[in-house]
Design a protein around this motif. Sequence first.
Motif, PDB file in Angstrom:
ATOM      1  N   PHE A  96       7.516   2.279   6.478  1.00  0.00           N
ATOM      2  CA  PHE A  96       8.328   1.069   6.636  1.00  0.00           C
ATOM      3  C   PHE A  96       7.744  -0.100   5.846  1.00  0.00           C
ATOM      4  O   PHE A  96       8.464  -0.783   5.113  1.00  0.00           O
ATOM      5  N   LEU A  97       6.447  -0.355   6.011  1.00  0.00           N
ATOM      6  CA  LEU A  97       5.842  -1.500   5.331  1.00  0.00           C
ATOM      7  C   LEU A  97       5.837  -1.334   3.817  1.00  0.00           C
ATOM      8  O   LEU A  97       6.071  -2.300   3.086  1.00  0.00           O
ATOM      9  N   LEU A  98       5.604  -0.122   3.344  1.00  0.00           N
ATOM     10  CA  LEU A  98       5.629   0.112   1.898  1.00  0.00           C
ATOM     11  C   LEU A  98       7.031  -0.108   1.333  1.00  0.00           C
ATOM     12  O   LEU A  98       7.195  -0.792   0.312  1.00  0.00           O
ATOM     13  N   LEU A  99       8.042   0.433   1.994  1.00  0.00           N
ATOM     14  CA  LEU A  99       9.424   0.238   1.530  1.00  0.00           C
ATOM     15  C   LEU A  99       9.842  -1.229   1.613  1.00  0.00           C
ATOM     16  O   LEU A  99      10.462  -1.764   0.692  1.00  0.00           O
ATOM     17  N   GLN A 100       9.503  -1.862   2.719  1.00  0.00           N
ATOM     18  CA  GLN A 100       9.889  -3.262   2.902  1.00  0.00           C
ATOM     19  C   GLN A 100       9.184  -4.146   1.883  1.00  0.00           C
ATOM     20  O   GLN A 100       9.793  -5.003   1.261  1.00  0.00           O
ATOM     21  N   GLY A 101       7.896  -3.939   1.694  1.00  0.00           N
ATOM     22  CA  GLY A 101       7.146  -4.762   0.752  1.00  0.00           C
ATOM     23  C   GLY A 101       7.585  -4.575  -0.690  1.00  0.00           C
ATOM     24  O   GLY A 101       7.751  -5.541  -1.432  1.00  0.00           O
ATOM     25  N   THR A 102       7.788  -3.319  -1.103  1.00  0.00           N
ATOM     26  CA  THR A 102       8.200  -3.080  -2.495  1.00  0.00           C
ATOM     27  C   THR A 102       9.607  -3.593  -2.752  1.00  0.00           C
ATOM     28  O   THR A 102       9.879  -4.140  -3.824  1.00  0.00           O
ATOM     29  N   SER A 103      10.492  -3.442  -1.786  1.00  0.00           N
ATOM     30  CA  SER A 103      11.867  -3.917  -2.015  1.00  0.00           C
ATOM     31  C   SER A 103      11.912  -5.438  -2.104  1.00  0.00           C
ATOM     32  O   SER A 103      12.541  -5.988  -3.018  1.00  0.00           O
ATOM     33  N   THR A 104      11.240  -6.139  -1.191  1.00  0.00           N
ATOM     34  CA  THR A 104      11.299  -7.600  -1.252  1.00  0.00           C
ATOM     35  C   THR A 104      10.564  -8.149  -2.466  1.00  0.00           C
ATOM     36  O   THR A 104      11.012  -9.126  -3.062  1.00  0.00           O
ATOM     37  N   LEU A 105       9.472  -7.496  -2.865  1.00  0.00           N
ATOM     38  CA  LEU A 105       8.777  -7.955  -4.074  1.00  0.00           C
ATOM     39  C   LEU A 105       9.640  -7.712  -5.310  1.00  0.00           C
ATOM     40  O   LEU A 105       9.752  -8.590  -6.180  1.00  0.00           O
ATOM     41  N   ALA A 106      10.267  -6.557  -5.385  1.00  0.00           N
ATOM     42  CA  ALA A 106      11.151  -6.270  -6.524  1.00  0.00           C
ATOM     43  C   ALA A 106      12.301  -7.274  -6.581  1.00  0.00           C
ATOM     44  O   ALA A 106      12.660  -7.758  -7.662  1.00  0.00           O
ATOM     45  N   PHE A 107      12.875  -7.614  -5.438  1.00  0.00           N
ATOM     46  CA  PHE A 107      13.976  -8.569  -5.407  1.00  0.00           C
ATOM     47  C   PHE A 107      13.518  -9.965  -5.815  1.00  0.00           C
ATOM     48  O   PHE A 107      14.291 -10.724  -6.392  1.00  0.00           O
ATOM     49  N   ARG A 108      12.263 -10.317  -5.512  1.00  0.00           N
ATOM     50  CA  ARG A 108      11.712 -11.613  -5.941  1.00  0.00           C
ATOM     51  C   ARG A 108      11.445 -11.625  -7.444  1.00  0.00           C
ATOM     52  O   ARG A 108      11.646 -12.626  -8.109  1.00  0.00           O
ATOM     53  N   SER A 123       4.864  -9.886   0.724  1.00  0.00           N
ATOM     54  CA  SER A 123       5.284  -8.558   0.279  1.00  0.00           C
ATOM     55  C   SER A 123       4.082  -7.713  -0.143  1.00  0.00           C
ATOM     56  O   SER A 123       4.006  -6.522   0.177  1.00  0.00           O
ATOM     57  N   ILE A 124       3.145  -8.330  -0.850  1.00  0.00           N
ATOM     58  CA  ILE A 124       1.962  -7.603  -1.323  1.00  0.00           C
ATOM     59  C   ILE A 124       1.104  -7.138  -0.142  1.00  0.00           C
ATOM     60  O   ILE A 124       0.594  -6.004  -0.145  1.00  0.00           O
ATOM     61  N   VAL A 125       0.964  -7.976   0.881  1.00  0.00           N
ATOM     62  CA  VAL A 125       0.213  -7.565   2.075  1.00  0.00           C
ATOM     63  C   VAL A 125       0.889  -6.367   2.733  1.00  0.00           C
ATOM     64  O   VAL A 125       0.222  -5.414   3.160  1.00  0.00           O
ATOM     65  N   HIS A 126       2.225  -6.370   2.793  1.00  0.00           N
ATOM     66  CA  HIS A 126       2.943  -5.230   3.365  1.00  0.00           C
ATOM     67  C   HIS A 126       2.725  -3.972   2.518  1.00  0.00           C
ATOM     68  O   HIS A 126       2.524  -2.881   3.069  1.00  0.00           O
ATOM     69  N   ILE A 127       2.764  -4.117   1.215  1.00  0.00           N
ATOM     70  CA  ILE A 127       2.546  -2.966   0.328  1.00  0.00           C
ATOM     71  C   ILE A 127       1.139  -2.396   0.538  1.00  0.00           C
ATOM     72  O   ILE A 127       0.973  -1.182   0.711  1.00  0.00           O
ATOM     73  N   LEU A 128       0.146  -3.260   0.529  1.00  0.00           N
ATOM     74  CA  LEU A 128      -1.240  -2.797   0.693  1.00  0.00           C
ATOM     75  C   LEU A 128      -1.455  -2.159   2.066  1.00  0.00           C
ATOM     76  O   LEU A 128      -2.115  -1.115   2.176  1.00  0.00           O
ATOM     77  N   THR A 129      -0.888  -2.763   3.104  1.00  0.00           N
ATOM     78  CA  THR A 129      -1.022  -2.192   4.453  1.00  0.00           C
ATOM     79  C   THR A 129      -0.315  -0.844   4.536  1.00  0.00           C
ATOM     80  O   THR A 129      -0.831   0.092   5.154  1.00  0.00           O
ATOM     81  N   GLY A 130       0.849  -0.736   3.907  1.00  0.00           N
ATOM     82  CA  GLY A 130       1.563   0.536   3.884  1.00  0.00           C
ATOM     83  C   GLY A 130       0.769   1.616   3.177  1.00  0.00           C
ATOM     84  O   GLY A 130       0.700   2.764   3.641  1.00  0.00           O
ATOM     85  N   ILE A 131       0.131   1.255   2.078  1.00  0.00           N
ATOM     86  CA  ILE A 131      -0.696   2.220   1.341  1.00  0.00           C
ATOM     87  C   ILE A 131      -1.892   2.642   2.190  1.00  0.00           C
ATOM     88  O   ILE A 131      -2.212   3.836   2.279  1.00  0.00           O
ATOM     89  N   VAL A 132      -2.543   1.693   2.830  1.00  0.00           N
ATOM     90  CA  VAL A 132      -3.685   2.027   3.700  1.00  0.00           C
ATOM     91  C   VAL A 132      -3.232   2.991   4.801  1.00  0.00           C
ATOM     92  O   VAL A 132      -3.902   3.993   5.076  1.00  0.00           O
TER      93      VAL A 132
END
Length: 136
Positions: free
Chosen positions: A16-28, A51-60
């Motif tokens: 969830f966090l990886l998808l949410q973070g990448t989508s919102t960052l891409a949209f920005r 968004s980057i924090v969500h991406i990093l947390t999702g990866i972790v």
Amino acid sequence: MIKSPTRLYTAFSGIFLLLQGTSTLAFRLIPSLDEAFPALLSVTRMIPPHSIVHILTGIVALVVLFRGEERASFWFAAGFGIFYTGLAFFGMLTHVPTLLGLQPFDHPFHLVLGMLGLLAAGLEVYRSQNRKKASL
């Protein structure tokens, strides 16, 4: 199949966090995406650092899920659950957006995801204790 509550939580959180973070960052970063579907950023109001924090947390979370053992998923669920629950209460009590630009919308989400992590960790402890009792 994932049978452990903490592994299920870690998988859900990571995806969830990886998808949410990448989508919102891409949209920005790509204005044409935001123009095509403006609801995503208008609802979330995510800023790139968030968004980057969500991406990093999702990866972790996904690294813990695929490379770690059962104990690693437990500590991810417990630690992330405590952090997100605390973040939710901090936001609800202070109304401070922090450096991540948190919005009032974020606090209930953080509370639910945090409490789910604590619930998963609690269930894992309960299951572990029952297994020990059964083996005696």
